[in-house]
Motif scaffolding. Sequence first.
Motif, PDB file in Angstrom:
ATOM      1  N   VAL A  50       0.924  -1.183   0.129  1.00 16.04           N
ATOM      2  CA  VAL A  50       0.025  -0.120   0.065  1.00 16.04           C
ATOM      3  C   VAL A  50       0.961   1.289  -0.147  1.00 16.04           C
ATOM      4  O   VAL A  50       0.456   2.205  -0.611  1.00 16.04           O
ATOM      5  CB  VAL A  50      -0.985  -0.011   1.258  1.00 16.04           C
ATOM      6  CG1 VAL A  50      -1.783   1.353   1.579  1.00 16.04           C
ATOM      7  CG2 VAL A  50      -1.954  -1.122   1.060  1.00 16.04           C
ATOM      8  N   VAL A  51       1.808   1.268   0.804  1.00 19.61           N
ATOM      9  CA  VAL A  51       2.719   2.519   1.000  1.00 19.61           C
ATOM     10  C   VAL A  51       3.701   2.616  -0.455  1.00 19.61           C
ATOM     11  O   VAL A  51       3.620   3.835  -0.905  1.00 19.61           O
ATOM     12  CB  VAL A  51       3.680   2.312   2.315  1.00 19.61           C
ATOM     13  CG1 VAL A  51       4.788   3.359   1.975  1.00 19.61           C
ATOM     14  CG2 VAL A  51       2.872   2.308   3.649  1.00 19.61           C
ATOM     15  N   VAL A  52       4.128   1.461  -0.930  1.00 24.23           N
ATOM     16  CA  VAL A  52       4.694   1.865  -2.153  1.00 24.23           C
ATOM     17  C   VAL A  52       3.813   2.421  -3.380  1.00 24.23           C
ATOM     18  O   VAL A  52       4.437   3.151  -3.995  1.00 24.23           O
ATOM     19  CB  VAL A  52       5.389   0.550  -2.672  1.00 24.23           C
ATOM     20  CG1 VAL A  52       5.959   0.311  -4.164  1.00 24.23           C
ATOM     21  CG2 VAL A  52       6.730   0.122  -1.522  1.00 24.23           C
ATOM     22  N   VAL A  83      10.082  11.401  -2.402  1.00 24.66           N
ATOM     23  CA  VAL A  83       8.613  10.924  -2.161  1.00 24.66           C
ATOM     24  C   VAL A  83       7.817  12.065  -2.194  1.00 24.66           C
ATOM     25  O   VAL A  83       8.031  12.932  -1.528  1.00 24.66           O
ATOM     26  CB  VAL A  83       8.062  10.071  -1.077  1.00 24.66           C
ATOM     27  CG1 VAL A  83       6.773   9.813  -1.117  1.00 24.66           C
ATOM     28  CG2 VAL A  83       8.813   8.618  -1.032  1.00 24.66           C
ATOM     29  N   GLU A  84       6.999  12.559  -3.261  1.00 27.51           N
ATOM     30  CA  GLU A  84       6.314  13.653  -3.589  1.00 27.51           C
ATOM     31  C   GLU A  84       5.324  13.869  -2.436  1.00 27.51           C
ATOM     32  O   GLU A  84       5.357  15.111  -1.969  1.00 27.51           O
ATOM     33  CB  GLU A  84       5.369  13.442  -5.012  1.00 27.51           C
ATOM     34  CG  GLU A  84       4.801  14.619  -5.261  1.00 27.51           C
ATOM     35  CD  GLU A  84       4.184  14.622  -6.612  1.00 27.51           C
ATOM     36  OE1 GLU A  84       3.981  15.517  -7.311  1.00 27.51           O
ATOM     37  OE2 GLU A  84       3.819  13.442  -7.068  1.00 27.51           O
ATOM     38  N   ASN A  85       4.436  13.003  -2.121  1.00 33.59           N
ATOM     39  CA  ASN A  85       3.709  13.292  -0.841  1.00 33.59           C
ATOM     40  C   ASN A  85       3.620  11.910  -0.053  1.00 33.59           C
ATOM     41  O   ASN A  85       3.199  10.889  -0.354  1.00 33.59           O
ATOM     42  CB  ASN A  85       2.146  13.257  -1.353  1.00 33.59           C
ATOM     43  CG  ASN A  85       1.393  13.510  -0.473  1.00 33.59           C
ATOM     44  OD1 ASN A  85       1.431  13.469   0.938  1.00 33.59           O
ATOM     45  ND2 ASN A  85       0.240  13.800  -0.711  1.00 33.59           N
ATOM     46  N   PRO A  86       4.480  12.155   1.218  1.00 31.92           N
ATOM     47  CA  PRO A  86       4.695  10.817   2.148  1.00 31.92           C
ATOM     48  C   PRO A  86       3.515  10.734   3.023  1.00 31.92           C
ATOM     49  O   PRO A  86       3.563  10.185   3.926  1.00 31.92           O
ATOM     50  CB  PRO A  86       5.948  11.163   2.740  1.00 31.92           C
ATOM     51  CG  PRO A  86       5.753  12.654   2.758  1.00 31.92           C
ATOM     52  CD  PRO A  86       5.240  13.368   1.651  1.00 31.92           C
ATOM     53  N   THR A  87       2.337  11.148   2.835  1.00 32.81           N
ATOM     54  CA  THR A  87       1.126  11.144   3.910  1.00 32.81           C
ATOM     55  C   THR A  87       0.885   9.740   4.318  1.00 32.81           C
ATOM     56  O   THR A  87       0.912   9.211   5.615  1.00 32.81           O
ATOM     57  CB  THR A  87       0.012  11.850   3.319  1.00 32.81           C
ATOM     58  OG1 THR A  87       0.359  13.171   3.106  1.00 32.81           O
ATOM     59  CG2 THR A  87      -1.343  11.856   4.378  1.00 32.81           C
ATOM     60  N   LEU A  92       1.289   4.720   7.662  1.00 30.07           N
ATOM     61  CA  LEU A  92       1.447   3.551   7.889  1.00 30.07           C
ATOM     62  C   LEU A  92       2.803   2.914   8.323  1.00 30.07           C
ATOM     63  O   LEU A  92       2.770   1.862   8.971  1.00 30.07           O
ATOM     64  CB  LEU A  92       0.768   2.898   6.603  1.00 30.07           C
ATOM     65  CG  LEU A  92      -0.498   3.074   6.217  1.00 30.07           C
ATOM     66  CD1 LEU A  92      -0.859   2.322   4.808  1.00 30.07           C
ATOM     67  CD2 LEU A  92      -1.531   2.575   7.350  1.00 30.07           C
ATOM     68  N   LEU A  93       3.716   3.260   7.782  1.00 28.23           N
ATOM     69  CA  LEU A  93       4.957   3.043   8.015  1.00 28.23           C
ATOM     70  C   LEU A  93       6.115   4.134   8.373  1.00 28.23           C
ATOM     71  O   LEU A  93       7.149   4.512   7.538  1.00 28.23           O
ATOM     72  CB  LEU A  93       5.748   2.083   6.771  1.00 28.23           C
ATOM     73  CG  LEU A  93       5.312   0.801   6.644  1.00 28.23           C
ATOM     74  CD1 LEU A  93       5.708  -0.071   5.149  1.00 28.23           C
ATOM     75  CD2 LEU A  93       5.553  -0.010   7.833  1.00 28.23           C
ATOM     76  N   PRO A  94       5.975   4.823   9.293  1.00 26.84           N
ATOM     77  CA  PRO A  94       6.610   5.798   9.671  1.00 26.84           C
ATOM     78  C   PRO A  94       8.133   5.804   9.903  1.00 26.84           C
ATOM     79  O   PRO A  94       8.360   4.521  10.326  1.00 26.84           O
ATOM     80  CB  PRO A  94       6.109   6.768  10.957  1.00 26.84           C
ATOM     81  CG  PRO A  94       5.486   5.461  11.444  1.00 26.84           C
ATOM     82  CD  PRO A  94       4.788   4.410  10.493  1.00 26.84           C
ATOM     83  N   THR A  95       9.133   6.564   9.550  1.00 32.36           N
ATOM     84  CA  THR A  95      10.459   6.281   9.991  1.00 32.36           C
ATOM     85  C   THR A  95      10.437   6.528  11.479  1.00 32.36           C
ATOM     86  O   THR A  95       9.550   7.127  12.104  1.00 32.36           O
ATOM     87  CB  THR A  95      11.528   7.352   9.190  1.00 32.36           C
ATOM     88  OG1 THR A  95      11.018   8.846   9.693  1.00 32.36           O
ATOM     89  CG2 THR A  95      11.364   7.444   7.891  1.00 32.36           C
ATOM     90  N   PHE A  96      11.579   6.150  12.108  1.00 29.70           N
ATOM     91  CA  PHE A  96      11.638   5.895  13.521  1.00 29.70           C
ATOM     92  C   PHE A  96      12.830   6.290  14.089  1.00 29.70           C
ATOM     93  O   PHE A  96      13.926   5.456  13.331  1.00 29.70           O
ATOM     94  CB  PHE A  96      11.201   4.444  13.946  1.00 29.70           C
ATOM     95  CG  PHE A  96      11.167   4.274  15.321  1.00 29.70           C
ATOM     96  CD1 PHE A  96      10.080   4.662  16.210  1.00 29.70           C
ATOM     97  CD2 PHE A  96      12.136   3.334  16.067  1.00 29.70           C
ATOM     98  CE1 PHE A  96      10.227   4.530  17.390  1.00 29.70           C
ATOM     99  CE2 PHE A  96      12.031   2.871  17.316  1.00 29.70           C
ATOM    100  CZ  PHE A  96      11.134   3.631  18.360  1.00 29.70           C
TER     101      PHE A  96
END
Length: 141
Positions: A50-52, A83-87, A92-96
């Motif tokens: 989904v994220v990709v 990434v144009e729009n990382p919303t 769903l898979l935020p950096t940490f």
Amino acid sequence: DKDHNEICYWRKANQIHHWFVEHVQDGTDDCNSYYVKKKDIEELLSTCRVVVRSCNLIDGYVQNGYTYENNKRKPIFEEGKVVENPTVAKKLLPTFTGFFFGHYDYDEYYISDLNYTIDKLENILKTFDFKNNRLFYQSWW
């Protein structure tokens, strides 16, 4: 250990580690081994897909290391894809952030980690015998 086989290895994919901490380890980040069910692998695979699909890469500048100037650490940037729009990615898979966790940008390296994860998880679902074996996730640094 002859009774254990490594079937996947992530290096500095902090968004994947964070997913395991939140979904498999009950929020505990302690470098212990945690049992991973088949449904966990399926959920992470679905989330990565989904994220990709939601992330359109465009020309921009990506961070590629650090330099020091006047005793201050400064990031080094080079041309790349961001990434144009990382919303969706942030949801769903935020950096940490954490100890030796790589970079935290939503760019070609973030997407590369997800594509690697998709490939590895698809292979695990095709080849791993969940009925007769147990799968574990363990982080270390």
